[in-house]
Design a protein around this motif. Structure first.
Motif, mmCIF file in Angstrom:
data_model
loop_
_atom_site.group_PDB
_atom_site.id
_atom_site.type_symbol
_atom_site.label_atom_id
_atom_site.label_comp_id
_atom_site.label_asym_id
_atom_site.label_seq_id
_atom_site.Cartn_x
_atom_site.Cartn_y
_atom_site.Cartn_z
ATOM 1 N N ILE A 299 0.840 -1.193 0.000
ATOM 2 C CA ILE A 299 0.000 0.000 0.000
ATOM 3 C C ILE A 299 0.882 1.253 0.000
ATOM 4 C CG2 ILE A 299 -1.661 1.318 1.363
ATOM 5 C CD1 ILE A 299 -2.849 -1.316 2.293
ATOM 6 N N ASP A 300 0.665 2.103 -0.977
ATOM 7 C CA ASP A 300 1.399 3.367 -1.100
ATOM 8 C C ASP A 300 0.572 4.457 -0.414
ATOM 9 O OD1 ASP A 300 2.433 5.845 -1.963
ATOM 10 O OD2 ASP A 300 3.200 4.971 -3.812
ATOM 11 N N VAL A 301 0.989 4.867 0.778
ATOM 12 C CA VAL A 301 0.209 5.800 1.585
ATOM 13 C C VAL A 301 -0.020 7.117 0.858
ATOM 14 C CG1 VAL A 301 0.203 7.147 3.719
ATOM 15 C CG2 VAL A 301 0.942 4.747 3.749
ATOM 16 N N GLU A 302 1.005 7.664 0.260
ATOM 17 C CA GLU A 302 0.874 8.963 -0.414
ATOM 18 C C GLU A 302 -0.029 8.856 -1.634
ATOM 19 O OE1 GLU A 302 1.804 11.758 0.874
ATOM 20 O OE2 GLU A 302 2.553 10.572 2.576
ATOM 21 N N LEU A 303 0.069 7.752 -2.364
ATOM 22 C CA LEU A 303 -0.798 7.566 -3.524
ATOM 23 C C LEU A 303 -2.262 7.475 -3.108
ATOM 24 C CD1 LEU A 303 -1.148 7.122 -6.565
ATOM 25 C CD2 LEU A 303 -0.731 4.672 -6.163
ATOM 26 N N LEU A 304 -2.544 6.770 -2.010
ATOM 27 C CA LEU A 304 -3.920 6.675 -1.524
ATOM 28 C C LEU A 304 -4.472 8.047 -1.190
ATOM 29 C CD1 LEU A 304 -3.905 3.567 0.875
ATOM 30 C CD2 LEU A 304 -4.353 3.647 -1.576
ATOM 31 N N ARG A 305 -3.669 8.857 -0.536
ATOM 32 C CA ARG A 305 -4.137 10.187 -0.141
ATOM 33 C C ARG A 305 -4.343 11.085 -1.356
ATOM 34 N NH1 ARG A 305 -0.046 10.445 5.061
ATOM 35 N NH2 ARG A 305 -1.413 9.304 6.497
ATOM 36 N N GLU A 306 -3.475 10.952 -2.351
ATOM 37 C CA GLU A 306 -3.617 11.751 -3.562
ATOM 38 C C GLU A 306 -4.901 11.379 -4.300
ATOM 39 O OE1 GLU A 306 -3.622 12.545 -7.696
ATOM 40 O OE2 GLU A 306 -3.066 10.540 -6.964
ATOM 41 N N ARG A 307 -5.193 10.094 -4.389
ATOM 42 C CA ARG A 307 -6.430 9.651 -5.024
ATOM 43 C C ARG A 307 -7.644 10.162 -4.262
ATOM 44 N NH1 ARG A 307 -4.888 3.267 -6.309
ATOM 45 N NH2 ARG A 307 -3.607 3.674 -8.161
ATOM 46 N N ALA A 308 -7.577 10.118 -2.926
ATOM 47 C CA ALA A 308 -8.698 10.585 -2.111
ATOM 48 C C ALA A 308 -8.974 12.067 -2.346
ATOM 49 C CB ALA A 308 -8.408 10.320 -0.635
ATOM 50 N N LEU A 309 -7.927 12.865 -2.522
ATOM 51 C CA LEU A 309 -8.105 14.300 -2.785
ATOM 52 C C LEU A 309 -8.820 14.531 -4.110
ATOM 53 C CD1 LEU A 309 -4.672 15.732 -1.582
ATOM 54 C CD2 LEU A 309 -6.921 16.058 -0.497
ATOM 55 N N ARG A 310 -8.696 13.597 -5.028
ATOM 56 C CA ARG A 310 -9.382 13.698 -6.329
ATOM 57 C C ARG A 310 -10.765 13.068 -6.291
ATOM 58 N NH1 ARG A 310 -7.477 10.668 -9.833
ATOM 59 N NH2 ARG A 310 -5.651 9.642 -8.937
ATOM 60 N N GLY A 311 -11.224 12.676 -5.108
ATOM 61 C CA GLY A 311 -12.547 12.080 -4.994
ATOM 62 C C GLY A 311 -12.606 10.627 -5.403
ATOM 63 N N ARG A 312 -11.451 9.979 -5.444
ATOM 64 C CA ARG A 312 -11.382 8.564 -5.816
ATOM 65 C C ARG A 312 -10.984 7.749 -4.588
ATOM 66 N NH1 ARG A 312 -13.069 7.683 -11.143
ATOM 67 N NH2 ARG A 312 -11.388 6.205 -11.591
ATOM 68 N N THR A 313 -10.991 6.458 -4.739
ATOM 69 C CA THR A 313 -10.564 5.586 -3.654
ATOM 70 C C THR A 313 -9.808 4.396 -4.232
ATOM 71 O OG1 THR A 313 -11.269 4.440 -1.625
ATOM 72 C CG2 THR A 313 -12.668 4.184 -3.567
ATOM 73 N N THR A 314 -9.375 3.492 -3.358
ATOM 74 C CA THR A 314 -8.553 2.354 -3.769
ATOM 75 C C THR A 314 -9.053 1.088 -3.087
ATOM 76 O OG1 THR A 314 -6.622 3.801 -3.986
ATOM 77 C CG2 THR A 314 -6.199 1.428 -3.857
ATOM 78 N N ARG A 315 -9.028 -0.011 -3.824
ATOM 79 C CA ARG A 315 -9.332 -1.314 -3.235
ATOM 80 C C ARG A 315 -8.344 -2.347 -3.799
ATOM 81 N NH1 ARG A 315 -11.751 1.481 -0.480
ATOM 82 N NH2 ARG A 315 -13.896 1.339 0.306
ATOM 83 N N LEU A 316 -8.073 -3.383 -2.988
ATOM 84 C CA LEU A 316 -7.313 -4.523 -3.496
ATOM 85 C C LEU A 316 -8.274 -5.330 -4.356
ATOM 86 C CD1 LEU A 316 -4.718 -6.179 -3.584
ATOM 87 C CD2 LEU A 316 -5.512 -7.398 -1.548
ATOM 88 N N LEU A 317 -8.124 -5.209 -5.675
ATOM 89 C CA LEU A 317 -9.071 -5.778 -6.629
ATOM 90 C C LEU A 317 -8.495 -7.039 -7.256
ATOM 91 C CD1 LEU A 317 -11.810 -5.212 -8.165
ATOM 92 C CD2 LEU A 317 -10.378 -4.234 -9.973
ATOM 93 N N GLY A 318 -9.273 -8.109 -7.211
ATOM 94 C CA GLY A 318 -8.895 -9.341 -7.870
ATOM 95 C C GLY A 318 -9.648 -9.495 -9.174
ATOM 96 N N SER A 319 -8.984 -10.024 -10.180
ATOM 97 C CA SER A 319 -9.638 -10.252 -11.466
ATOM 98 C C SER A 319 -9.112 -11.541 -12.090
ATOM 99 C CB SER A 319 -9.407 -9.078 -12.424
ATOM 100 O OG SER A 319 -8.032 -8.951 -12.736
ATOM 101 N N ALA A 320 -9.977 -12.185 -12.854
ATOM 102 C CA ALA A 320 -9.603 -13.386 -13.613
ATOM 103 C C ALA A 320 -10.626 -13.564 -14.714
ATOM 104 C CB ALA A 320 -9.570 -14.616 -12.703
ATOM 105 N N SER A 321 -10.179 -14.039 -15.859
ATOM 106 C CA SER A 321 -11.100 -14.278 -16.977
ATOM 107 C C SER A 321 -10.740 -15.602 -17.629
ATOM 108 C CB SER A 321 -11.022 -13.138 -18.000
ATOM 109 O OG SER A 321 -9.778 -13.170 -18.685
ATOM 110 N N ARG A 322 -11.518 -15.958 -18.625
ATOM 111 C CA ARG A 322 -11.252 -17.213 -19.328
ATOM 112 C C ARG A 322 -9.990 -17.105 -20.183
ATOM 113 N NH1 ARG A 322 -15.406 -20.468 -18.266
ATOM 114 N NH2 ARG A 322 -17.407 -19.522 -17.693
#
Length: 391
Positions: A299-322
């Motif tokens: 987790i990049d603390v500064e990146l999370l805060r920068e995203r939050a200032l832009r009204g965005r957020t972060t999640r640990l996202l998992g993805s998989a496809s065929r």
């Protein structure tokens, strides 16, 4: 200060009371915790699962509840013992790393939970037996086996074989541990085994929805998108709110969210285990644990805060496809995204062939809520006495 029961907990209590004629066992019912192998070991025809299954219907005719054997008494197991005591589940055996306690008349769950919270072991009970787990399961022969053992990556095949044997014997198995499904996702989810297997807690309270829709999801799912780890969601939220990394870690500890090894959460390995299971179960693609791509960095603390200032957020996202293998990354998301769930929830999304997203939201987060998800599986798997109506 005691925890105030929420509506979901009250509904669980009402469901148990309505379904079974149960009352909490008194301490006298388990005095001495007798484990007499010569008296209690039963002769069962293991080559005839149907015959064995018919024997398990006896509790229906008697109007009583099924017998329960709990494996593992860590935080989740202790909370399940609390639920056994509160709802009068017919707990007849408990196993930890030190041994197994068994009483045909039933064990008093409350002092067992207190013993474990005080750092004790079941071996301290009179007549506790240091039996190998497989022997204890054969001797106790409970109607329902609840597996709250720690996930052990070195024992996956053994755990899977154990659960296969129990299911083939006609017993119901409820999994909070991920070991067995990681060891053999495919055959454990085959019918008729699947009808006796509960995985609600294993997937954060969404396992029942997955099992109910599995055949459709296998045909229609093109991609899996999930936020399977509540710990990282809490850490993100705390940091976005201004907490330091150390303060966020302390909050996660207070909430009891960390795995026994905190690095399982922080590195993404815990989420990778669940994503691997889903890739096998839904996409039906061969997936080894080493194939899941983990985040390049933590987790990049500064990146999370920068995203939050832009009204965005972060999640640990998992993805998989065929077409593409499973991957985990710390993804920037809109706050209005359906995958931007609060930390007390997990989300498992299935992108279907028509472009829609089938979303399963779970509240089985933390030891108590995970134990409540185990109880929901118990209610789903154990038929009510035939003369009683289920609400």
């Amino acid at each position: 200060m005691g925890r105030v029961p929420c509506r979901g907990q009250q509904r669980l209590a009402q469901a148990v009371a309505a379904r079974y004629r149960t009352a909490p066992f008194s301490s006298a019912s388990s005095a001495g915790w007798p484990f007499d192998l010569s008296a209690e070991e039963r002769s069962v025809n293991r080559s005839s699962p149907d015959k064995h299954s018919r024997g398990r219907d006896a509790f229906q005719a008697a109007g009583s509840s099924p017998t329960v054997h709990l494996l593992g008494a860590g935080k989740v197991g202790q909370c399940f013992l609390d639920l056994c005591a509160a709802h009068g589940l017919r707990l007849v055996s408990v196993t930890d790393s030190s041994g197994t306690l068994y009483s045909k008349a039933g064990l008093d769950a409350a002092p067992l939970a207190a013993l474990k919270r005080a750092g004790g072991s079941f071996a301290e009970g009179a007549k506790a037996e240091p039996l190998p787990l497989e022997t204890a399961l054969r001797v106790v022969d409970a109607d329902v086996v609840v597996d709250c053992l720690p996930t052990d990556l070195d024992e996956l095949e053994l755990a899977a074989a154990r659960v296969r044997q129990l299911l083939d014997n006609g017993q119901a198995v409820i999994l909070a541990s991920k070991s067995a499904l990681l060891g053999d996702t495919e055959t454990l989810l085959e019918n008729p085994r699947r009808s006796r297997l509960g995985i609600c807690a294993l997937l954060g309270g969404t396992g029942q929805a997955l099992m109910n829709e599995l055949e459709e999801l296998r045909v229609r799912t093109q991609r899996i998108l999930c936020v399977p780890n509540a710990t990282t969601s809490l850490l993100v939220g705390e940091i976005e709110a201004g907490a330091s990394w150390e303060q966020a870690i302390d909050r996660a500890r207070v909430e009891g969210l960390f795995e026994s090894d905190p690095q399982q959460d922080l590195s993404g390995r815990d989420a990778a285990l669940k994503l691997c299971i889903l890739s096998r179960a839904v996409l039906q693609r061969r997936c080894e644990l080493g194939e899941v791509l983990l985040p390049d960095a933590g987790i990049d603390v500064e990146l999370l805060r920068e995203r939050a200032l832009r009204g965005r957020t972060t999640r640990l996202l998992g993805s998989a496809s065929r077409e593409l293998g499973p991957e985990l990354r710390y993804e920037e998301l809109p706050r209005a995204s359906r995958l931007t769930v609060p930390w007390r929830r997990v989300a498992y999304g299935y992108e279907l062939d028509d472009g829609s997203l089938r979303l399963h939201l779970g509240d089985g987060v933390g030891p108590r809520a995970t134990a409540e998800a185990v109880l929901r599986d118990y209610l789903a798997l154990c038929p009510a006495p035939s003369e009683m109506k289920v609400q």
